[in-house]
Design a protein around this motif. Structure first.
Motif, PDB file in Angstrom:
ATOM      1  N   TYR A 142      -9.110 -53.319  15.302  1.00  0.00           N
ATOM      2  CA  TYR A 142      -9.676 -53.502  16.643  1.00  0.00           C
ATOM      3  C   TYR A 142     -11.118 -53.020  16.554  1.00  0.00           C
ATOM      4  O   TYR A 142     -11.371 -51.942  16.023  1.00  0.00           O
ATOM      5  N   ASP A 143     -12.049 -53.799  16.994  1.00  0.00           N
ATOM      6  CA  ASP A 143     -13.440 -53.556  16.603  1.00  0.00           C
ATOM      7  C   ASP A 143     -14.338 -52.895  17.645  1.00  0.00           C
ATOM      8  O   ASP A 143     -15.491 -52.674  17.387  1.00  0.00           O
ATOM      9  N   LYS A 144     -13.843 -52.594  18.839  1.00  0.00           N
ATOM     10  CA  LYS A 144     -14.782 -52.192  19.889  1.00  0.00           C
ATOM     11  C   LYS A 144     -15.070 -50.694  19.926  1.00  0.00           C
ATOM     12  O   LYS A 144     -14.234 -49.872  19.580  1.00  0.00           O
ATOM     13  N   LEU A 145     -16.276 -50.374  20.389  1.00  0.00           N
ATOM     14  CA  LEU A 145     -16.584 -49.010  20.816  1.00  0.00           C
ATOM     15  C   LEU A 145     -16.580 -49.041  22.339  1.00  0.00           C
ATOM     16  O   LEU A 145     -16.887 -50.081  22.942  1.00  0.00           O
ATOM     17  N   ILE A 146     -16.276 -47.904  22.955  1.00  0.00           N
ATOM     18  CA  ILE A 146     -16.178 -47.877  24.421  1.00  0.00           C
ATOM     19  C   ILE A 146     -17.485 -48.346  25.070  1.00  0.00           C
ATOM     20  O   ILE A 146     -17.469 -48.999  26.122  1.00  0.00           O
ATOM     21  N   PHE A 147     -18.602 -48.085  24.399  1.00  0.00           N
ATOM     22  CA  PHE A 147     -19.910 -48.475  24.954  1.00  0.00           C
ATOM     23  C   PHE A 147     -20.038 -49.993  25.062  1.00  0.00           C
ATOM     24  O   PHE A 147     -20.771 -50.509  25.900  1.00  0.00           O
ATOM     25  N   GLU A 153     -19.768 -47.734  31.534  1.00  0.00           N
ATOM     26  CA  GLU A 153     -19.291 -48.038  32.893  1.00  0.00           C
ATOM     27  C   GLU A 153     -18.090 -48.952  32.729  1.00  0.00           C
ATOM     28  O   GLU A 153     -18.231 -50.144  32.486  1.00  0.00           O
ATOM     29  N   VAL A 154     -16.911 -48.346  32.795  1.00  0.00           N
ATOM     30  CA  VAL A 154     -15.673 -49.075  32.514  1.00  0.00           C
ATOM     31  C   VAL A 154     -14.607 -48.721  33.533  1.00  0.00           C
ATOM     32  O   VAL A 154     -14.671 -47.671  34.171  1.00  0.00           O
ATOM     33  N   SER A 155     -13.630 -49.595  33.669  1.00  0.00           N
ATOM     34  CA  SER A 155     -12.545 -49.332  34.610  1.00  0.00           C
ATOM     35  C   SER A 155     -11.475 -48.492  33.924  1.00  0.00           C
ATOM     36  O   SER A 155     -11.484 -48.337  32.701  1.00  0.00           O
ATOM     37  N   GLU A 156     -10.549 -47.985  34.735  1.00  0.00           N
ATOM     38  CA  GLU A 156      -9.481 -47.147  34.177  1.00  0.00           C
ATOM     39  C   GLU A 156      -8.661 -47.926  33.150  1.00  0.00           C
ATOM     40  O   GLU A 156      -8.327 -47.402  32.086  1.00  0.00           O
ATOM     41  N   VAL A 157      -8.379 -49.181  33.445  1.00  0.00           N
ATOM     42  CA  VAL A 157      -7.553 -49.959  32.518  1.00  0.00           C
ATOM     43  C   VAL A 157      -8.300 -50.228  31.209  1.00  0.00           C
ATOM     44  O   VAL A 157      -7.716 -50.219  30.135  1.00  0.00           O
ATOM     45  N   ASP A 158      -9.616 -50.393  31.300  1.00  0.00           N
ATOM     46  CA  ASP A 158     -10.423 -50.542  30.071  1.00  0.00           C
ATOM     47  C   ASP A 158     -10.246 -49.314  29.167  1.00  0.00           C
ATOM     48  O   ASP A 158     -10.089 -49.440  27.955  1.00  0.00           O
ATOM     49  N   VAL A 159     -10.308 -48.150  29.804  1.00  0.00           N
ATOM     50  CA  VAL A 159     -10.218 -46.890  29.049  1.00  0.00           C
ATOM     51  C   VAL A 159      -8.838 -46.780  28.391  1.00  0.00           C
ATOM     52  O   VAL A 159      -8.718 -46.468  27.205  1.00  0.00           O
ATOM     53  N   VAL A 160      -7.810 -47.049  29.163  1.00  0.00           N
ATOM     54  CA  VAL A 160      -6.448 -46.909  28.636  1.00  0.00           C
ATOM     55  C   VAL A 160      -6.218 -47.878  27.476  1.00  0.00           C
ATOM     56  O   VAL A 160      -5.714 -47.506  26.417  1.00  0.00           O
ATOM     57  N   ARG A 161      -6.624 -49.137  27.642  1.00  0.00           N
ATOM     58  CA  ARG A 161      -6.414 -50.113  26.557  1.00  0.00           C
ATOM     59  C   ARG A 161      -7.253 -49.769  25.329  1.00  0.00           C
ATOM     60  O   ARG A 161      -6.771 -49.852  24.205  1.00  0.00           O
ATOM     61  N   HIS A 162      -8.497 -49.373  25.555  1.00  0.00           N
ATOM     62  CA  HIS A 162      -9.377 -49.063  24.432  1.00  0.00           C
ATOM     63  C   HIS A 162      -8.780 -47.945  23.568  1.00  0.00           C
ATOM     64  O   HIS A 162      -8.636 -48.099  22.351  1.00  0.00           O
ATOM     65  N   ILE A 199     -16.521 -23.610   8.612  1.00  0.00           N
ATOM     66  CA  ILE A 199     -15.646 -24.360   9.528  1.00  0.00           C
ATOM     67  C   ILE A 199     -14.980 -25.533   8.805  1.00  0.00           C
ATOM     68  O   ILE A 199     -15.592 -26.228   8.015  1.00  0.00           O
ATOM     69  N   CYS A 200     -13.681 -25.690   9.064  1.00  0.00           N
ATOM     70  CA  CYS A 200     -12.890 -26.745   8.420  1.00  0.00           C
ATOM     71  C   CYS A 200     -12.220 -27.508   9.564  1.00  0.00           C
ATOM     72  O   CYS A 200     -12.803 -28.433  10.106  1.00  0.00           O
ATOM     73  N   SER A 201     -11.019 -27.087   9.993  1.00  0.00           N
ATOM     74  CA  SER A 201     -10.454 -27.655  11.222  1.00  0.00           C
ATOM     75  C   SER A 201     -11.391 -27.318  12.370  1.00  0.00           C
ATOM     76  O   SER A 201     -11.965 -26.237  12.411  1.00  0.00           O
ATOM     77  N   ASN A 202     -11.537 -28.257  13.307  1.00  0.00           N
ATOM     78  CA  ASN A 202     -12.335 -27.962  14.494  1.00  0.00           C
ATOM     79  C   ASN A 202     -11.461 -28.199  15.710  1.00  0.00           C
ATOM     80  O   ASN A 202     -10.348 -27.689  15.757  1.00  0.00           O
ATOM     81  N   GLU A 203     -11.916 -28.944  16.687  1.00  0.00           N
ATOM     82  CA  GLU A 203     -11.115 -29.135  17.901  1.00  0.00           C
ATOM     83  C   GLU A 203     -11.093 -30.618  18.243  1.00  0.00           C
ATOM     84  O   GLU A 203     -11.365 -31.023  19.365  1.00  0.00           O
ATOM     85  N   SER A 204     -10.730 -31.415  17.261  1.00  0.00           N
ATOM     86  CA  SER A 204     -10.832 -32.867  17.370  1.00  0.00           C
ATOM     87  C   SER A 204     -10.179 -33.435  18.631  1.00  0.00           C
ATOM     88  O   SER A 204     -10.784 -34.224  19.354  1.00  0.00           O
ATOM     89  N   LEU A 205      -8.938 -33.027  18.881  1.00  0.00           N
ATOM     90  CA  LEU A 205      -8.212 -33.607  20.019  1.00  0.00           C
ATOM     91  C   LEU A 205      -8.902 -33.271  21.345  1.00  0.00           C
ATOM     92  O   LEU A 205      -8.864 -34.068  22.286  1.00  0.00           O
ATOM     93  N   MET A 206      -9.530 -32.104  21.415  1.00  0.00           N
ATOM     94  CA  MET A 206     -10.227 -31.736  22.642  1.00  0.00           C
ATOM     95  C   MET A 206     -11.523 -32.549  22.782  1.00  0.00           C
ATOM     96  O   MET A 206     -11.974 -32.820  23.896  1.00  0.00           O
ATOM     97  N   ALA A 207     -12.096 -32.947  21.643  1.00  0.00           N
ATOM     98  CA  ALA A 207     -13.256 -33.840  21.700  1.00  0.00           C
ATOM     99  C   ALA A 207     -12.817 -35.206  22.249  1.00  0.00           C
ATOM    100  O   ALA A 207     -13.541 -35.835  23.024  1.00  0.00           O
ATOM    101  N   LEU A 208     -11.617 -35.643  21.869  1.00  0.00           N
ATOM    102  CA  LEU A 208     -11.072 -36.886  22.449  1.00  0.00           C
ATOM    103  C   LEU A 208     -10.906 -36.706  23.956  1.00  0.00           C
ATOM    104  O   LEU A 208     -11.231 -37.598  24.744  1.00  0.00           O
ATOM    105  N   TRP A 209     -10.400 -35.542  24.332  1.00  0.00           N
ATOM    106  CA  TRP A 209     -10.196 -35.228  25.753  1.00  0.00           C
ATOM    107  C   TRP A 209     -11.505 -35.475  26.527  1.00  0.00           C
ATOM    108  O   TRP A 209     -11.540 -36.188  27.533  1.00  0.00           O
ATOM    109  N   CYS A 210     -12.595 -34.908  26.028  1.00  0.00           N
ATOM    110  CA  CYS A 210     -13.895 -35.032  26.706  1.00  0.00           C
ATOM    111  C   CYS A 210     -14.431 -36.464  26.648  1.00  0.00           C
ATOM    112  O   CYS A 210     -15.078 -36.928  27.591  1.00  0.00           O
ATOM    113  N   THR A 211     -14.169 -37.138  25.538  1.00  0.00           N
ATOM    114  CA  THR A 211     -14.665 -38.507  25.379  1.00  0.00           C
ATOM    115  C   THR A 211     -14.000 -39.442  26.387  1.00  0.00           C
ATOM    116  O   THR A 211     -14.663 -40.276  27.015  1.00  0.00           O
ATOM    117  N   VAL A 212     -12.692 -39.280  26.557  1.00  0.00           N
ATOM    118  CA  VAL A 212     -11.980 -40.089  27.551  1.00  0.00           C
ATOM    119  C   VAL A 212     -12.502 -39.738  28.948  1.00  0.00           C
ATOM    120  O   VAL A 212     -12.742 -40.620  29.785  1.00  0.00           O
TER     121      VAL A 212
END
Lengths: 460, 435
Positions: A4-9, A47-56, B321-334
Motif C-alpha cells: 500500500y503506497d500512501k502517506l497520510i499527507f 486534512e483528512v476525514s476520520e475514515v481516511d485515518v482509520v483505513r490508512h 538509546i535502543c528501544s524508544n517509544e514507537s507505539l506512542m509516536a504512532l499515537w501522536c501521529t494518528v
C-alpha cells in the motif's frame, strides 16, 4: 501482506476534518495574532476525514509482522506472546486517568501496584528493591551504572572509572557505560564462548568500578565461572552488573542476586511479556542488593514514575504465572532453543555445540554456496517467519541468533525447522534466488546505501 | 500444577523434544549451572490466578484510586483522546511488532515513524527529527549531551530555571555522570552574555512552568555568538499556535508528545521528541527512518544513518538509546492526522478561552494575586492569599485536582478543551467558599 503506497499527507484535501470538538462559547477572545509570541508560519498537517485515518493506518498495519502474526525467533529480544488480559488491565480508565502529580491519598491503587511489583521482582531475582523510573533496557543499564558510581563515590573511591564488558556483550552495555562517564575495558571470551577468567584477572584493580555481565551471555551460554568472577570482582572492590536482557531462561530457575550480582535491570518487554510496540514503550526497572540500596533513588532518570502502563501489564502477567507456573517458564524457553539447535546443526554451522539456554548462535550455512546469513534471513520472510537476529554477536562473521521463547508450540518449532532445512537445500540448488530474497513481501530489499548517503527523513 | 494457557507444550511434546536433544529431563538442560545457584525454594509470589481473578484483583486496586477531574498540567496534560487512536494503536500488527529491523515486513511501523518525523518537523519548523525518545525530560537531557558532542571542547550548559522541575532534575542527573557542567539560572540571557566559559548549549522553555509563553527574541543570536547551540523545550500541542523553535532561531527542539492525545496514565508511557537543524542531523540520538526504493523501484522506508547508533559504535556512541517509544509516536501521529491544522487551532483556542475565563474568575474572587506578565495559553499560576491546603482539600472533596502548589508557593491551574464552563464555574464557587 499487500503493498500500500500512501502517506497520510497524500490523502489530504483542504477543508476535510477528522476531529470533533465543542464550539467556543461566545466570541473567541484570541485569534493568535498580533504578538511576537504567536506562530508565524502556517502549520501544514494532513486534512483528512476520520475514515481516511482509520483505513490508512489499517492498511499500514497490514504491512507489519508482529508476534500475533507469526513466529519471531529474534535472538536476545524474547518475543514471547503478549497476553491480552494485560492490555485490558492497562486500559482501565481508573489507571489511564491518573495524573502523575495527584496527591497520594487519591492514587493508593497505583502505589500498591508499585509495591506489589517491587516485591514480586525481588522474589524472582533475589535483589532487594527496584526503581521503576527507567523506560527501557538501555535506560536501566544507564541507571544501574549511575548507582554503581554513587556507591563508589559514597566511599570516596573516585578512582574507579573503568567498567569491564565482555566482547560478547550487547552493544548497549559499552554505550551505556560511555554515557555514564565510564571508560570501557573489554574482556575476551574463550573459544568455548565464556568469559576468560585468566584474561579478566590482570584487568582487575583499584580503577575498576565493576563488570557488566549478561548471563546466559549472548551466545546463550551460562557463564559457569560466575562464582569465581563475582569473588574476583568483589575482592578488587568492584560491583557486578547483571544485564537482564537474557533473564528469560533463568525465570523460575536461577536468581541473579544469588549469583552475586549487586545491580541488575529487567526488560519487562522481554521477560515479562509486555508488547514491544514496534520499538517501545518498554520498561527497564533496576534492582539492587543491600550494598547499593541506599543509592537506589538518587538518579532521576525520567519524568514521573516510569512507564506505569507497562508495569501494570507485567504485573498482570506475573499474577497469571504465579509461583507455580513461573518455575516452568525458563525451562520451556531453554527446551525450545535446544530443540531447534539440535534439529538444524547438520545444515547450519554450530560453532559452540554445548547445551544452550534460551538462545544459540549459528555461524551461517554449513555448506558454503556463497549464500549469506542475510540471504537466509530474507528468505525466511517469504515463508512467513520473522528473521532471527543476524550478524550479532560480533564474535562470528555470519551469526544467526535464534531465540524461540516458551510460548511457541512444538508444531511451530517444527515448521520453522522444516523451512530452515528447505532454505539450506535452496542454497545448494539456486543460490541466486536466495540473493534476491525476499520475493513474497510487500517490498523487496531496499537500497540502504542511498538512504544513508542522501537522507530523505521527511515528506515534502 | 497442570497446564497453563501461555505454555503450549504437552507432556508428550516435552518428551519428544528432550529425546531429540538427547537429555532425559528439563533439569538436565541446566547441568552447566552450579548446583547451588539453582533456586530450590518456593518463589515468594502469589498463587497463580485465573484471568478473571486477575481482572478482579486489578478492579479492586482501581477502586482504591480516586477519579478526579484534572485541572493541573505541569508536564502532563489532560486532553481528549479521540476513540480512533486506541483502536489503531491496539492493532496487534503494530502493538506486537519489534523494532523494524526487517524492513520488508515492517513497512507499517517504518511508514508511521516517517510520518511522525515529518509532523514533528512541521510543528517545530526544524529540518529533521528522530523516531522518538523515552519522554520529554530524557529528550532534554539527551539534547544537552548533543550540544556537548556537537561543539568542540565545550562542556557547560545553561539551563533555564523556568523549565519544569522534573526536566531540570533529569538534565542534572544525565549531566552529573557525564561530567557536564550545568548552570541553572533565572536570567538566561544575562548569563549567556556574561559568558560562561566553554558554553556548549542553552536550554529554555517555549512555555515555562508558570504557563507563560516566553519571548526569546535575540537569544539565538546571542547564544550563537558564543559558539553554542540553543535548545527549546516545547509543548507540541501548543506549537500549533505558539512561535516555533525555528522561528526563535533554535538549533534543537525537544519536548513531550503526551499533550498530543496520550492519556495521563500516572506519568507514562509518554514519548519524547527531538528535532534539529540539518547541520546537526548526524548528531541526533536514537532511531531515524529514511525513504528509499527497493530493487523494483517501489518507494519504501528503512532505519537509516545507523552509523550513529550504539549497536555499531558501542563505547564510541554518544547515546545509548535502543528501544524508544514507537507505539506512542504512532499515537501522536494518528492524533495529528485526525486534528489537522484546523483542529489544532481550534483546540488551542478552546484551551485559551477556558484558561482565561478561569484565570479572570479566580482573580475576581479576591483570593489570588496575579504574579506574571505575559501571554499564557492553557496553564497559569496565581499567588494565593488564602490557605492553600484548605483550598486544595475543598477542591479534592468536590472531585477536582486543581490548584497544585508549586515550589515557589504559587498555585497552578490548567484548562483544556475537555473542561466545560460549568466545571470552571464549580471551581470558582468552591474557591469562594474557602474561608
Amino acid at each position: 501482506m499487500k503493498y500500500y503506497d500512501k502517506l497520510i499527507f497524500e490523502l489530504s484535501q483542504p477543508g476535510r476534518i477528522g476531529f470533533s470538538l465543542p464550539e467556543i462559547p461566545g466570541q473567541a477572545r484570541n485569534d493568535f495574532k498580533g504578538s511576537t509570541v504567536w506562530r508565524e508560519s502556517k502549520l501544514d498537517l494532513p486534512e483528512v476525514s476520520e475514515v481516511d485515518v482509520v483505513r490508512h493506518y489499517t492498511n499500514l498495519s497490514q504491512m507489519n509482522f508482529g508476534v500475533d502474526t507469526g513466529f519471531y525467533p529474534l535472538g536476545s529480544c524474547t518475543m514471547k506472546y503478549n497476553p491480552k488480559i494485560n492490555e485490558e488491565i492497562a486500559n482501565m480508565p481508573a489507571f489511564l486517568g491518573l495524573h502523575p502529580l495527584q496527591p497520594e491519598s487519591t492514587t493508593k491503587g497505583a502505589l500498591e501496584i508499585y509495591v506489589g511489583m517491587d516485591k514480586a521482582l525481588a522474589a524472582i531475582t533475589g535483589m532487594k528493591h527496584f526503581t521503576f523510573l527507567p523506560c527501557a533496557g538501555a535506560h536501566g543499564e544507564l541507571t544501574g551504572l549511575m548507582l554503581m558510581r554513587e556507591y563508589h563515590m559514597s566511599r570516596g573511591d573516585s578512582a574507579r572509572t573503568k567498567v569491564i564488558v565482555p566482547d560478547s556483550a550487547h552493544g548497549t552495555n559499552p554505550a551505556s557505560a560511555a554515557v555514564c562517564g565510564l571508560d570501557i575495558v573489554v574482556v575476551k571470551s574463550k573459544e568455548n564462548g565464556l568469559v576468560d577468567v585468566e584474561a579478566l584477572k590482570p584487568l582487575l584493580g583499584p580503577d575498576i568500578a565493576g563488570i557488566m555481565m549478561t548471563n546466559p551471555n549472548t551466545l546463550g551460554l551460562f557463564e559457569r565461572d560466575i562464582k569465581e568472577i563475582a569473588k574476583l570482582v568483589h575482592d578488587c572492590g568492584g560491583l557486578l552488573y547483571y544485564d537482564g536482557a537474557n533473564m528469560n531462561p533463568l525465570l523460575g530457575m536461577v536468581r541473579p542476586g544469588d549469583m552475586g550480582f549487586d545491580i541488575m535491570h529487567l526488560n519487562l518487554h522481554k521477560t515479562f511479556s509486555t508488547p514491544h510496540g514496534g520499538g517501545g514503550p518498554g520498561a527497564g526497572p533496576v534492582g539492587v542488593s543491600d550494598k547499593v540500596l541506599p543509592f537506589l533513588h538518587i538518579p532521576r532518570v525520567s519524568g514521573f514514575h516510569g512507564n506505569f502502563g507497562i508495569i501494570l501489564r507485567a504485573y498482570a502477567y506475573i499474577l497469571m504465572l504465579g509461583r507455580e507456573h513461573v518455575k516452568m517458564a525458563g525451562k520451556l524457553a531453554t527446551l525450545g532453543a535446544n530443540y531447534i539447535k539440535e534439529s538444524l546443526k547438520d545444515c547450519y554451522k554450530l560453532p559452540i555445540p554445548t547445551v544452550c539456554k534460551h538462545e544459540f548462535v549459528f555461524d551461517g550455512l554449513l555448506e558454503d554456496n556463497g549464500v549469506s546469513t542475510l540471504d537466509v534471513a530474507k528468505r525466511l520472510l517469504d515463508y512467513g517467519f520473522h528473521a532471527p537476529t543476524i550478524y550479532f554477536p560480533l564474535l562470528f562473521h555470519q551469526a544467526i541468533m535464534i531465540e524461540p521463547t516458551e510460548t511457541e508450540s512444538l508444531e511451530t518449532l517444527d515448521a520453522f525447522i522444516a523451512v530452515m532445512r528447505k532454505i539450506a537445500e535452496e542454497a545448494k540448488a539456486d543460490p541466486e534466488m536466495l540473493h534476491g530474497a525476499p520475493h513474497c513481501t510487500p517490498i523487496g530489499r531496499p537500497d540502504e546505501t542511498t538512504a544513508a548517503r542522501q537522507p530523505v527523513l521527511k515528506y515534502d | 500444577m497442570g497446564a497453563f494457557s501461555y505454555f503450549p507444550q504437552t507432556e508428550e511434546d516435552i518428551r519428544i523434544m528432550l529425546e531429540r536433544i538427547g537429555v532425559s529431563s528439563l533439569d538436565d538442560l541446566y547441568a552447566d549451572v552450579p548446583a547451588d545457584f539453582i533456586y530450590k525454594g518456593e518463589y515468594d509470589l502469589p498463587s497463580a490466578m485465573s484471568e478473571q481473578q486477575v481482572r478482579d484483583f486489578f478492579e479492586g486496586l482501581a477502586a482504591k484510586n480516586t477519579r478526579l477531574k484534572v485541572f493541573v498540567g505541569q508536564g502532563a496534560y489532560d486532553h481528549y483522546v479521540p476513540s480512533v487512536i486506541p483502536y489503531i494503536t491496539s492493532r496487534s500488527e503494530f502493538l506486537t511488532a519489534y523494532t523494524p529491523y526487517q524492513c520488508e515486513i515492517s513497512q507499517g511501523t517504518l511508514r508511521y515513524i516517517f510520518e511522525w518525523q515529518t509532523m514533528i518537523c512541521r510543528l517545530t519548523g526544524l529540518d529533521c527529527a528522530n523516531a522518538s525518545m523515552y519522554d520529554g525530560p530524557t529528550a532534554a537531557a539527551e539534547a544537552v549531551r548533543m550540544c556537548v558532542a556537537s561543539t568542540k571542547k565545550r562542556n557547560s550548559v545553561i539551563v533555564s530555571a523556568r523549565l519544569l522541575p522534573h526536566v531540570i532534575e533529569t538534565i542534572r542527573t544525565y549531566a552529573k555522570y557525564a561530567g557536564i557542567n550545568v548552570v541553572v539560572t533565572d536570567k538566561v540571557a544575562e548569563e549567556v552574555a556574561e559568558g560562561v566559559l566553554d558554553l556548549a548549549g542553552v536550554i529554555v522553555p517555549s512555555i515555562n512552568r508558570f504557563g507563560i509563553i516566553e519571548s526569546h527574541l535575540g537569544l539565538a543570536d546571542l547564544v550563537h555568538e558564543k559558539g553554542a547551540l540553543l535548545v527549546e523545550y516545547c509543548d507540541p500541542s501548543a506549537l500549533a499556535v505558539v512561535k516555533t523553535p525555528a522561528e526563535w532561531g533554535a538549533d534543537i527542539a525537544v519536548g513531550d508528545g503526551q499533550s498530543l492525545g496520550i492519556p495521563l496514565c500516572f506519568g507514562g508511557p509518554y514519548v519524547g521528541f527531538m528535532a534539529c537543524k540539518e547541520a546537526l542531523m548526524r548528531k541526533l540520538p536514537g532511531r531515524i527512518v529514511g525513504q528509499t526504493t527497493d530493487a523494483s523501484g517501489k518507494r519504501c522506508y528503512v532505519l537509516t544513518l545507523q552509523a550513529r547508533e550504539q549497536h555499531i559504535r558501542r563505547e564510541k556512541a554518544t547515546s545509548n538509546i535502543c528501544s524508544n517509544e514507537s507505539l506512542m509516536a504512532l499515537w501522536c501521529t494518528v492524533y495529528l492526522s485526525l486534528m489537522g491544522p484546523e483542529g489544532m487551532r481550534k483546540l488551542n483556542a478552546l484551551c485559551y478561552e477556558g484558561a482565561h475565563y478561569l484565570h479572570d474568575a479566580l482573580l475576581a474572587t479576591g483570593k489570588f494575586e496575579s504574579v506574571f506578565e505575559g501571554e499564557f495559553l492553557k496553564e497559569f499560576c496565581l499567588k494565593p492569599k488564602c490557605d492553600v491546603w484548605k483550598l486544595q482539600q475543598a477542591l479534592l472533596d468536590a472531585g477536582f485536582f486543581a490548584g497544585l502548589q508549586t515550589e515557589d508557593g504559587y498555585v497552578t491551574f490548567c484548562v483544556t478543551e475537555k473542561h466545560s464552563r460549568e466545571e470552571l464555574d464549580q471551581i470558582v464557587e468552591i474557591v469562594k467558599s474557602v474561608k
